[in-house]
Write an enzyme that holds these catalytic residues in place. Structure first.
Site, PDB file in Angstrom:
ATOM      1  N   ASP A 215      -0.070   0.941  -9.124  1.00  0.00           N
ATOM      2  CA  ASP A 215      -1.260   1.376  -8.450  1.00  0.00           C
ATOM      3  C   ASP A 215      -2.367   0.487  -9.078  1.00  0.00           C
ATOM      4  O   ASP A 215      -2.184   0.149 -10.454  1.00  0.00           O
ATOM      5  CB  ASP A 215      -1.752   2.770  -8.400  1.00  0.00           C
ATOM      6  CG  ASP A 215      -0.524   3.988  -7.898  1.00  0.00           C
ATOM      7  OD1 ASP A 215       0.116   3.578  -7.094  1.00  0.00           O
ATOM      8  OD2 ASP A 215      -0.378   4.333  -9.003  1.00  0.00           O
TER       9      ASP A 215
ATOM     10  N   ASP B  57       0.951   2.214  -0.500  1.00  0.00           N
ATOM     11  CA  ASP B  57       0.226   3.875  -0.636  1.00  0.00           C
ATOM     12  C   ASP B  57       0.082   3.884   0.674  1.00  0.00           C
ATOM     13  O   ASP B  57      -0.536   4.854   1.838  1.00  0.00           O
ATOM     14  CB  ASP B  57      -0.315   4.522  -1.709  1.00  0.00           C
ATOM     15  CG  ASP B  57       0.259   5.362  -3.004  1.00  0.00           C
ATOM     16  OD1 ASP B  57       1.326   5.002  -2.387  1.00  0.00           O
ATOM     17  OD2 ASP B  57      -0.208   5.091  -3.675  1.00  0.00           O
TER      18      ASP B  57
END
Length: 192
Positions: free
Chosen positions: A137, A151
């Protein structure tokens, strides 16, 4: 002129022919997956183990983290479960694809498919090991979570699916009210 003398037209549809949208689904999935994969390769190579890079002050920064859990880093010890869920999502989308005639549904499911493959790739191939890998991330929004492009694709695709479901559009391109037989068509007693 007899009917045998008239040229026969092999196929003359009364309505415009519907086309499957599998190509759109695959293209969107490949686009989302490729963008996610390329972004993760770049941020791991150039930003991991470095200070966060501010894009819009402290509100939006690039900050590499490894996430073994789900969104918002929940379920850190359940990586295998999230891997299985991603695999199930991919299988369901592939199952739906054979009856996919709606362009918006093809785009939405393509985004979901590409995002699921993006995070599944991390879970299968990244350290600490196969099916236990941590997702990369790197997009950090102040007072929110750190996430990645997979995402984002999953969330955008999910929002589109909810919106189309709310509007009554099905993956085959019809409205739900068009697929429910009328009382006269259903042959209910006492109805004519």
């Amino acid at each position: 002129m007899s009917t045998s003398d008239t040229p026969q037209i092999p196929f003359a549809p009364s309505a415009p022919a519907r086309r499957r949208r599998i190509g759109v689904l695959i293209s969107m999935a490949l686009f989302a997956y490729g963008l996610d994969l390329a972004s993760k390769v770049l941020v791991v190579a150039h930003l991991e183990n470095h200070a966060p890079v501010p894009l819009i002050g402290d509100w939006l920064t690039l900050q590499v983290t490894r996430n073994a859990g789900a969104a918002f880093s929940m379920g850190q010890a359940m990586t295998v479960v999230f891997t299985v869920i991603a695999a199930i999502v991919i299988a369901v989308i592939c199952r739906i694809a054979h009856k996919l005639y709606s362009l918006p549904w093809a785009i939405a499911l393509g985004m979901l498919l590409g995002g699921a493959f993006g995070n599944l790739t991390d879970r299968v191939l990244r350290s600490p090991g196969v099916f236990r890998g941590a997702v990369v991330d790197f997009i950090s929004v102040q007072y929110y979570a750190v996430f990645n492009l997979a995402d984002s694709a999953i969330v955008c695709g999910g929002v589109l699916v909810v919106l189309m479901s709310f509007l009554g559009t099905t993956p085959d391109g019809r409205r739900e009210r068009d697929t429910v037989p009328d009382a006269t068509e259903a042959g209910e007693p006492g109805k004519a």
